[in-house]
Structure formats: structure tokens, C-alpha cells
Design an enzyme around this catalytic site. Structure first.
Site, mmCIF file in Angstrom:
data_model
loop_
_atom_site.group_PDB
_atom_site.id
_atom_site.type_symbol
_atom_site.label_atom_id
_atom_site.label_comp_id
_atom_site.label_asym_id
_atom_site.label_seq_id
_atom_site.Cartn_x
_atom_site.Cartn_y
_atom_site.Cartn_z
ATOM 1 N N GLU A 99 -2.491 4.558 -9.088
ATOM 2 C CA GLU A 99 -1.977 5.050 -7.815
ATOM 3 C C GLU A 99 -1.150 3.988 -7.099
ATOM 4 O O GLU A 99 -0.086 4.265 -6.543
ATOM 5 C CB GLU A 99 -3.150 5.483 -6.929
ATOM 6 C CG GLU A 99 -2.764 5.972 -5.556
ATOM 7 C CD GLU A 99 -3.980 6.318 -4.710
ATOM 8 O OE1 GLU A 99 -3.840 6.435 -3.480
ATOM 9 O OE2 GLU A 99 -5.093 6.465 -5.282
ATOM 10 N N ASP A 151 2.847 4.455 -6.375
ATOM 11 C CA ASP A 151 3.359 4.422 -5.008
ATOM 12 C C ASP A 151 4.604 3.539 -4.919
ATOM 13 O O ASP A 151 5.600 3.893 -4.279
ATOM 14 C CB ASP A 151 2.266 3.912 -4.061
ATOM 15 C CG ASP A 151 2.754 3.751 -2.636
ATOM 16 O OD1 ASP A 151 3.091 4.756 -1.996
ATOM 17 O OD2 ASP A 151 2.823 2.598 -2.156
ATOM 18 N N GLU A 199 0.760 10.162 -7.427
ATOM 19 C CA GLU A 199 1.305 8.817 -7.592
ATOM 20 C C GLU A 199 0.832 8.189 -8.901
ATOM 21 O O GLU A 199 1.596 7.497 -9.581
ATOM 22 C CB GLU A 199 0.897 7.945 -6.407
ATOM 23 C CG GLU A 199 1.571 8.361 -5.105
ATOM 24 C CD GLU A 199 1.011 7.660 -3.891
ATOM 25 O OE1 GLU A 199 1.697 7.618 -2.854
ATOM 26 O OE2 GLU A 199 -0.128 7.140 -3.956
#
Length: 247
Positions: free
Chosen positions: A52, A56, A127
Site C-alpha cells: 500500500e 500510494d 494502492e
């Protein structure tokens, strides 16, 4: 969301997920990690948390690159505002649902019993999948997956009424003119859960203004505030920015 599945069921879900993504993983264990929330992982390192974080950063970079090309005359502040909207948790969650990815997330028993998952879980999974595609196949398939979505979301955010705070302007006017704070009432809603539209009216005292539709309650409130301002336009010397058309 998925919990306590057999190996055969997991393999079937991974296959369906890849079809929705439009990308086939070489490393299906990596894909599984992208979809696994900490509540369903043996250890935190087996979850999608680290992925994640990487996803991002990749998403932010691609959004900025697209913004730079799409809006060559936009100042830094405007690009930053659009980027914030496009990489937001709300947008990532909505895109995950749009691509039908919400049913592939693996969660623990406690979360599996809840009716609706927190937005943060779906946004994090989205993400993580970006990072997974990047690690599995490089940046080219990430662009293939994201570019159409990002170009659309950039354009949408650039036209968003949230760039102009009509609600704030209406509140200032209402308090000065009537010593009251506007309230907003949802009159109607339509569409499936993942893509609802809301009809909202602004109310000052006993007067209800022309209602407006929006893809979120906040957007509908902004549009309703705009309608109220237009109705009172003769009382003030403001110049209202043009209201963008709805998609």
C-alpha cells in the site's frame, strides 16, 4: 470481501480479479498479498500494508505526471488541489468498486461479519494492487491500468465545484442577511450503492431553494448552495464562478 476460503475458491477469485484488472500476474502469491488485509494475514508482513505504501507513491507520481501534461497552464496550487482529490481515499475506494475489486479483498472473521468495510481498507487494497502490478510487470502495465482512470479523474476534479466553496459563501451571506445558518436536506437519491446520486436543497429559515443533484452529498450541497446564491444574486455584488456541468 472474502473469509475462510478453500484453495480452489481462492484460485478462482484470483483469476476473476485478474480479469477485472486487465492484467495477469506472473506471481499469483504477490497478487494474493495485495488483496490480504492485516486482519486475514498470518503476520503484518504477509498483508498488503507495505505494498500500500509503495502503491500510494506510484499513484501520486502518475497523477502528477498526467496533471503536468493535461493542464500546462495551471499553477502549482491548482495542480496540488486536483492531485489531492484524485489520490484521496474516497477516490481510490470508488475506483476499486468501479473495477469490481471490492469483493476480492481478504479480511479476518471480525471484519467479514460487518455489513460495510471501512473505506480505508478498499483504498489500501487499490494502492497495493498498483504496487503489485508494478513489481510483477513494471511501470508499463501500471500505466495501462491507471492512465484512462487518472485522466478522467483529473478532468473531473479540475471541474469540481469543490474548488469554489459555495457553501461557505452562502453561509456568510445568510448570516449577514438573515442571522441564520443554511441547512441542507437530502430530498432524493438514486443509483446503486457504489454509484449513488443525491438530490439536495439548501434551506434558510422557511425558504427552500432550487434543489440540485450531485454524485456525493457534498457535491450536491455545493450545487444547492450555488442555486441559492444565484437566487439572491441581485442582493450582492459577488461574481460567482461558473458552475461546471455534471458528468
Amino acid at each position: 470481501m472474502q473469509y475462510d476460503l478453500s484453495p480452489v475458491e481462492i484460485d478462482q477469485l484470483l483469476e476473476e480479479c485478474q480479469q477485472n484488472l486487465g492484467y495477469r500476474f506472473v506471481d499469483c502469491e504477490l497478487l494474493k498479498s495485495c488483496l490480504t488485509h492485516t486482519s486475514a494475514a498470518k503476520t503484518r508482513m504477509d498483508s498488503n500494508e507495505r505494498l500500500e505504501c509503495l502503491g500510494d507513491a506510484i499513484l501520486g507520481s502518475i497523477v502528477c505526471e498526467k496533471l503536468f501534461d493535461q493542464f500546462p497552464n495551471a499553477p502549482e496550487g491548482e495542480l496540488t488541489r486536483i492531485k489531492s482529490a484524485v489520490v484521496s481515499r474516497n477516490t481510490c475506494t470508488r475506483l476499486a468498486r468501479e473495477k469490481g475489486l471490492d469483493r476480492f479483498i481478504f479480511v479476518g472473521k471480525g471484519l467479514a461479519m460487518t455489513e460495510n468495510l471501512p473505506e480505508s481498507l478498499l483504498a489500501g487494497m487499490f494502492e497495493a494492487l498498483i504496487a503489485g502490478i508494478y513489481l510483477d510487470g513494471g511501470i508499463a502495465p501500471v500505466h495501462q491500468f491507471l492512465d484512462p482512470l487518472i485522466e478522467r479523474e483529473n478532468s473531473k476534479a479540475s471541474r469540481s465545484v469543490h474548488g469554489y466553496n459555495y457553501k461557505s459563501l452562502l453561509q456568510q451571506y445568510s448570516q449577514k442577511k438573515f442571522s441564520q445558518t443554511p441547512i441542507y436536506e437530502v430530498l432524493d437519491e438514486k443509483g446503486p450503492d457504489h454509484s449513488k446520486f443525491f438530490k439536495v436543497t439548501a434551506i434558510i429559515g422557511e425558504h427552500k431553494y432550487e434543489p440540485a443533484w450531485g454524485s456525493t452529498k457534498k457535491e450536491a450541497e455545493q450545487r444547492a448552495a450555488y442555486n441559492a446564491l444565484r437566487e439572491n444574486e441581485d442582493d450582492e455584488e459577488w461574481e460567482l464562478p461558473a458552475m461546471p456541468d455534471q458528468d
